[in-house]
Scaffold this active site. Structure first.
Site: not given
Length: 227
Positions: A86, A203, A205
């Site tokens: 990002c 993302h 994660e």
């Protein structure tokens, strides 16, 4: 693989990234303040998402001039691994470490939603736990994720097999509806020519545990931990 996470003022995804890395490796990553220049002992440098320096000027433009970036460029020149997610992807393009730029989403609106990514190659350190052509779910949370580059650059990325992920539907089709931010050729992530620098907008994660709603992103971190 020993990891370090770069922290800029305004970054807000460093804890999410730390959880993902530690969950796969069992080792806490080192937090690196943006004024530090010592990356000794680090194999993987991660630049997480957020709003570095409040996204003043252009997203990532100020962070790209921080002292740590010279050390990160030297780390890349030595063949070290770098992951930018990002805002981290934006910083890597602003620093000239990856080609192209991230502009305002085509809708001119901040996008916060799930998306699907198609794995374009599975023979890299980042994607070794995925299959080529596999789709996985990731979280989209950005206002400036519209990847652009000139035609020559896009052709070079295609010809060099340097496109890491494309926006796709759940079946793996790169449809216009799946490409919510309007990125050129539905590009969601790209590699450096040596395949050791990866930048992507969504993302992974945020999906590394069923308690988060899924673990689609965990194979990326498992692959890095095993490298």
């Amino acid at each position: 693989m020993k990891a370090g996470i770069v922290v800029f003022p305004g970054i807000n995804r460093e804890r999410d990234m730390a959880i993902a890395l530690e969950r796969s490796s069992g080792v806490k990553p080192r937090m690196i303040w943006h004024k530090e220049t010592d990356l000794s002992g680090i194999d993987l440098v991660v630049i997480p998402g957020g709003f570095s320096f409040g996204d003043y000027l252009r997203c990532g433009a100020m962070a790209a001039r921080s002292p740590v970036m010279r050390a990160i460029q030297d780390h890349a020149a030595r063949g070290g691994y770098i992951l930018g997610v990002c805002n981290g992807f934006q910083i890597l393009t602003e620093a000239g470490m990856l080609p192209g730029a991230l502009l305002r989403n085509a809708s001119l609106r901040f996008l916060s939603m799930d998306c699907h990514l198609r794995v374009e190659r599975a023979d890299t350190t980042f994607t070794a736990r995925y299959q080529r052509g596999q789709t996985f779910r990731a979280v989209m949370a950005h206002g400036d994720g519209n990847y652009i580059a000139d035609t020559d650059t896009l052709d070079r990325l295609e010809g060099g097999n340097l496109i890491a992920f494309r926006y796709a539907d759940a079946a793996g089709e790169a449809t216009p509806d799946a490409n919510r931010n309007g990125s050129a050729r539905a590009i969601a992530g790209i590699y450096s020519p040596n395949l050791r620098v990866l930048g992507l907008m969504p993302h992974p994660e945020d999906l590394v545990d069923p308690l988060m709603g899924g673990a689609d992103g965990k194979p990326l971190f498992d692959a890095l931990a095993a490298a």
